[in-house]
Design an enzyme around this catalytic site. Structure first.
Site, PDB file in Angstrom:
ATOM      1  N   ILE A  64       0.876  -1.175   0.000  1.00  0.00           N
ATOM      2  CA  ILE A  64       0.000   0.000   0.000  1.00  0.00           C
ATOM      3  C   ILE A  64       0.911   1.222   0.000  1.00  0.00           C
ATOM      4  CG2 ILE A  64      -1.777   1.269   1.243  1.00  0.00           C
ATOM      5  CD1 ILE A  64      -2.566  -1.381   2.558  1.00  0.00           C
ATOM      6  N   HIS A  65       0.778   2.055  -1.002  1.00  0.00           N
ATOM      7  CA  HIS A  65       1.703   3.173  -1.163  1.00  0.00           C
ATOM      8  C   HIS A  65       0.981   4.507  -0.984  1.00  0.00           C
ATOM      9  CE1 HIS A  65       5.354   5.079  -2.599  1.00  0.00           C
ATOM     10  NE2 HIS A  65       4.632   5.820  -3.447  1.00  0.00           N
TER      11      HIS A  65
END
Length: 476
Positions: free
Chosen positions: A450-451
């Site tokens: 998850i960025h």
């Protein structure tokens, strides 16, 4: 070897008392309760409520001896009253202080004259703790568990002597007895003035006013370097290689103390003493480790005396962690009732230290992995990274560090994860689930992150310590 011999000798001395155990005979169904738990902390409450839910007649004895400073609290044990709960709330207060400083960099117009009111925070924290005390009492009542605000000690393997605050006595009998009395902080009794002028975590969370300055004496302390450096940058002064001589002396001018409006407290391992001395274990024949005072237990939490069990911090070799005590208590209750044979698994239990920059871990340390498997059979992936939220705030991120310890062979099974950074507990909790499913380095590398988050740095690891390459993360 000498220490081991002393321990075994101590155990033998305690074993000889078994001949003194009462030979009272209890016919089936003549006990007051099927289970009595001595200790109303996390483990004891979980065990008692689970047993009651499964149809057992259950009672809990809980009594808090006031600290040397007179501090006393309600039902719930260390975690609720003087541990996890107030600690995390005060930690949050400290984090908010840092957030206020960061906010200015993000454009918030905040007056420079902001100050912190300890009394407001303390009242809010203490009120929350009191609400939990009440909640535990209500839960026991709802689940039909008898709560006795009395101090319990063993008479024989089925009988407990109970004494209330006024000295009134009674005896309670039970088919099974669970000891879950936890521990209390140790005072450095070798330091003159410590008892008169020092306080412990039993007191600090119940202070009405800020202590302003604190000194944390310790012995045999090992600090992870990055944690030590991080603490220093957060206005915590570490005085290494020093010795406390007299706590009633004024500090020399050369020693720098920092007064903090909010203090994030963490233990430097003076340690805690097991609350076993008043249980009358010797008379009944319950074996203990005479060096630690902890009760020696089998894999099923059984002590050396039939029908007597021990869980939580007083049990030898068990992690001193609330969730382990809770789970162990529930599983024990199910076994005692005959609903299960499942044992508590104490391997790969995750934990977190709520220092200014948090540290979370699960599994083995690098050193322990090498000891068990050999240095050549262990691969360590690591990285220094910078949380995105630190950039605009211009916060020092040199201590944000991740280490994953793996076996070198095959898919590289993960043996340990170590994470230093924001919200370390939240990050570590998620990854600890993988240990129950046989987590490997390949699993990490095949996971989509998850960025932009700190947690994603774990699945991007690709530099090994063995390679000697720079482990600083420079981009996506």
């Amino acid at each position: 070897m000498a220490a081991f011999s002393r321990r075994r000798q101590g155990i033998k001395v305690l074993c000889c008392f078994r001949t003194l155990i009462s030979t009272r005979n209890f016919a089936a169904g003549t006990f007051d309760y099927e289970l009595v738990v001595i200790g109303g902390g996390s483990g004891g409450l979980a065990c008692s409520k689970e047993a009651a839910q499964l149809g057992q007649r259950v009672a809990v004895l809980d009594y808090v001896e006031p600290s040397l400073k007179g501090t006393k609290w309600g039902l719930g044990g260390t975690c609720v009253n003087v541990g996890c709960i107030p600690k995390k709330l005060m930690h949050q207060a400290a984090l908010l202080g840092t957030a206020v400083k960061d906010a200015r960099k993000y454009g918030w117009q905040i007056p420079e004259s902001l100050s912190h009111d300890w009394s407001v925070m303390a009242e809010a924290v203490q009120n929350h703790v009191k609400s939990l005390n009440w909640g535990h009492r209500v839960q026991l009542q709802d689940k039909k568990v008898k709560y006795l605000n009395m101090k319990g000690s063993l008479v024989d393997k089925h009988t407990i002597r109970a004494v209330n605050a006024k000295g009134k006595e009674m005896t309670v009998t039970a088919k099974n007895i669970v000891l879950a009395t936890g521990g209390r902080p140790k005072y450095p009794t070798h330091v003159p003035g410590a008892m008169e002028f020092g306080i412990t975590s039993d007191d600090v969370f119940w202070l009405k006013e800020s202590p302003k300055k604190t000194s944390l004496p310790s012995t045999q302390v090992t600090l992870v370097t990055v944690m030590a450096t991080s603490s220093q940058t957060a206005d915590v002064v570490l005085l290494l290689s020093c010795r406390a001589v007299n706590s009633n002396l004024k500090p020399p001018k050369a020693v720098r103390y920092v007064a903090l409006p909010v203090i994030t407290l963490f233990s430097l391992t003076l340690g805690r003493a097991s609350e076993t001395k008043t249980l009358n274990l010797e008379k009944v024949g319950v074996e203990i480790n005479i060096e630690t005072g902890k009760i020696i237990v089998a894999a099923d939490e059984a002590t050396s005396v039939p029908n007597i069990f021990a869980i939580g911090d007083i049990a030898e070799g068990r992690p001193e962690l609330t969730p382990t005590a809770i789970k162990a208590g529930k599983l024990l209750a199910r076994r005692l009732v005959g609903h299960s044979t499942e044992l508590m698994n104490y391997d790969n239990v995750a934990t977190t230290v709520f220092t200014p920059l948090e540290y979370g871990c699960v599994g083995l340390s690098e050193e322990e992995a090498e000891r068990r498997h050999g240095k050549d059979q262990v691969e360590v992936y690591h990285a220094f990274y910078k949380p995105l939220e630190f950039t605009v705030a211009e916060r020092d991120a040199t201590q944000c560090y991740i280490k994953v310890v793996c076996l070198r062979e095959g898919d590289q099974r993960v043996l340990g994860i170590h994470f230093t950074g924001p919200s370390a507990g939240e990050v570590t909790q998620g990854f600890s689930l993988g240990f129950q499913c046989g987590l490997t380095y390949e699993h990490l590398r095949n996971t989509v992150g998850i960025h932009p988050t700190c947690a994603e740095e774990l699945i991007k690891l690709n530099i090994t310590k063995r390679s000697g390459l720079d482990a600083t993360v420079t981009g996506c």
